[in-house]
Structure formats: C-alpha cells, structure tokens
Design a protein around this motif. Structure first.
Motif, mmCIF file in Angstrom:
data_model
loop_
_atom_site.group_PDB
_atom_site.id
_atom_site.type_symbol
_atom_site.label_atom_id
_atom_site.label_comp_id
_atom_site.label_asym_id
_atom_site.label_seq_id
_atom_site.Cartn_x
_atom_site.Cartn_y
_atom_site.Cartn_z
ATOM 1 N N LEU A 123 0.833 -1.206 0.000
ATOM 2 C CA LEU A 123 0.000 0.000 0.000
ATOM 3 C C LEU A 123 0.864 1.251 0.000
ATOM 4 N N HIS A 139 -0.759 4.913 -0.438
ATOM 5 C CA HIS A 139 -1.972 4.827 0.390
ATOM 6 C C HIS A 139 -1.626 4.709 1.878
ATOM 7 N N ALA A 194 -6.397 2.880 4.595
ATOM 8 C CA ALA A 194 -5.554 2.734 3.405
ATOM 9 C C ALA A 194 -6.133 1.692 2.451
ATOM 10 N N VAL A 195 -6.633 0.605 3.006
ATOM 11 C CA VAL A 195 -7.253 -0.440 2.183
ATOM 12 C C VAL A 195 -8.509 0.101 1.511
ATOM 13 N N PHE A 215 -7.567 2.208 -1.435
ATOM 14 C CA PHE A 215 -7.176 1.373 -2.579
ATOM 15 C C PHE A 215 -8.411 0.772 -3.239
ATOM 16 N N LEU A 269 -4.131 -5.866 -5.470
ATOM 17 C CA LEU A 269 -3.007 -5.134 -4.885
ATOM 18 C C LEU A 269 -1.684 -5.745 -5.307
#
Length: 293
Positions: free
Chosen positions: A104, A109, A125-126, A129, A149
């Motif tokens: 990330l 991110h 952050a996830v 994304f 990812l």
C-alpha cells in the motif's frame, strides 16, 4: 344452565387470547407467535402473494413461489461468502499484514512504516485502494482486493518491510528555503537538513507530549554536545543540538526501540543513530532551526 356455562367458558377463553395478543406477557419475543394460529388461517384468501414474502411462511398451495422467491436468496450470499472471505482485517498482526502495508505504501496509500498490525490506519488505506480500483470499500482484505493489490505492486524488499527511516517529507515551510536550516515538521514527523532550499538529508523525529510540548517557531542552534545526559531527567541525549532552552534535537534509544508509542519531554528525538551522527558533524552553532506544523 349447561348452555350458559359453555358461553361463559367461551367468553373467558376469548379474554385470555386478547390479554396475550395485547402484550400482557413479558416475553416479547413470543408475542408475535401466539396470534398466528387464529389469525393466519384466513390470510391466504386475501393475501397469498404477500404471505409468501414472509421469511417463515411456507405456503403449499403455490408451487411457483418457493421456486422464484427462496432460490435467489441463498445463491448470492453463498457466492459472496466465497469471494469475500476476509484474509486480513482489524486486529490481525502478522507478516502478511506487514507485506500488505508495504505494498500500500508503494501506491502512496500508507504513509508510515509497516508495523504488521492491522488497525484503523491500515483499514483506511485499504478502503482508499478499494475505492480507486472500483471495489467495495470494506476496509478489509478479501481475495479480490489482495489479488488486485499484488498485481499493482512489486514484492516488497527487506528495507521496504522494515525501514529504518520511514516518514515522507511534506512541502518545506517558507522559512526553510534560505540558508542552513534544520526544518522540522510536526505534521509529517520529519527533520529535513536543508541548505539554500535543497534537502541534504532527512530523518524521522518524535516530539514532546501534551504536557511537555516541543516549542514551535524559528530558533538557532545555541550549542552542541556529542555526549550529554539530561540534568533534569538523567537520561542520555547523544548528539544533542540545543535550540530553545533545554530543548534539543538528539538521538533517542527509546524512540528507536518503541517508536511513536512514547514521547519526549519537549526535545526533538531522532531514532536513526547513523543519520543524526552525520548531521551533528555538519550542523554549526548559529544554524537556523524551524519547528512548524
């Protein structure tokens, strides 16, 4: 007399049913089930289709209802559980989470060192994304999110997984753009050693607590001490560069060990010993120090 007794018993029975259906019982969960026996019998004559939509209704007179209504319900939930199985989520702590954070970070991110712990910062952050990739923004990592990812990033190096210096520099304060300056940002938690607007080196820093805050403003290095011990707290302060009374930029073994789990008593702590040792040799008494947000 017999007929009168029968009528009296019928009335009492009706009153008993009425007491139950109006909520005289403490078992709220059982109340809806009680009236179903007397009430549901005539329902099919006026509301067959609506009764089929009730979750616990099982009409036998309409063979098409079970085929059309219940069938789609288990199918999507079954497929969702298969494709949406959570691989990593809040509270997890392992090396796979560390790899997740490093990947990330490659995409900007995640703006700090991988810790291996999945908390609220990792979840945000996830989600960022997932939003960018058009995926459901759950904040948890399922198979699809992880595959996307990995496809968008490279395998993290050892330095990316466990870097010694981690925080990204923000835009320099205007006061840092001329001369020799220790430009210290509380927002990005970084120190940038700058000469005439050019960053010579940078490092992570930690500040004082709410009770012992690091002062903000423009200062100058007043004096330096390669080996110093605090006369107040009796703790080592190697490579100390004092800029405001007893507040100094210095190496902190505690910061190196505990990270941001602790705080200083107002000084600017550095955790990379090699970097601050090199910085100490370059900084001169009189050089400017800017502490800003």
């Amino acid at each position: 007399m017999k007929r009168s007794s029968a009528v009296r018993r019928a009335v009492l029975a009706a009153v008993a049913v009425a007491l139950v259906t109006t909520g005289c019982t403490d078992r709220a969960a059982g109340a809806p089930k009680t009236p179903k026996a007397p009430v549901s019998a005539p329902a099919p004559t006026s509301g067959g289709p609506s009764s089929a939509a009730t979750p616990d209704a099982k009409p036998s007179s309409s063979p098409s209802a079970p085929a059309s209504t219940p069938a789609p319900t288990p199918t999507p939930s079954a497929s969702a559980s298969a494709s949406g199985k959570v691989l990593m989520g809040d509270g997890d702590e392992n090396e796979q989470v560390r790899e997740l954070q490093a990947r990330l970070r490659q995409l900007h991110h995640f703006d700090r060192a991988p810790t291996g712990f999945y908390g609220s910062i990792t979840a945000r952050a996830v989600s960022a994304f997932q939003k960018k990739r058009g995926l459901p923004e759950t904040g948890a990592v399922d198979g699809t999110t992880w595959d996307r990812l990995r496809a968008a990033t490279k395998k993290p190096t050892a330095d990316e997984l466990k870097p010694s210096t981690t925080n990204e520099l923000d835009a320099p304060d205007a006061r840092c753009m001329t001369g020799r300056v220790l430009c210290i940002s509380k927002e990005s938690r970084t120190l940038a050693w700058m000469i005439d607007g050019r960053v010579v080196s940078s490092m992570d820093v930690r500040f004082g607590s709410e009770n012992t805050p690091t002062r903000e403003g423009t200062f100058a290095v007043g004096w330096k001490a390669r080996d110093w011990t605090s006369t107040i707290y009796h703790t080592p302060m190697p490579y100390a560069m004092f800029f405001s009374g007893g507040q100094a930029v210095h190496y902190s073994a505690d910061f190196a060990a505990r990270g941001y789990g602790g705080a200083s008593h107002g000084c600017v702590n550095v955790r990379d010993r090699a970097k601050i040792a090199a910085l100490f040799d370059q900084v001169k008494v009189g050089d400017k120090v800017v502490v800003h947000w």
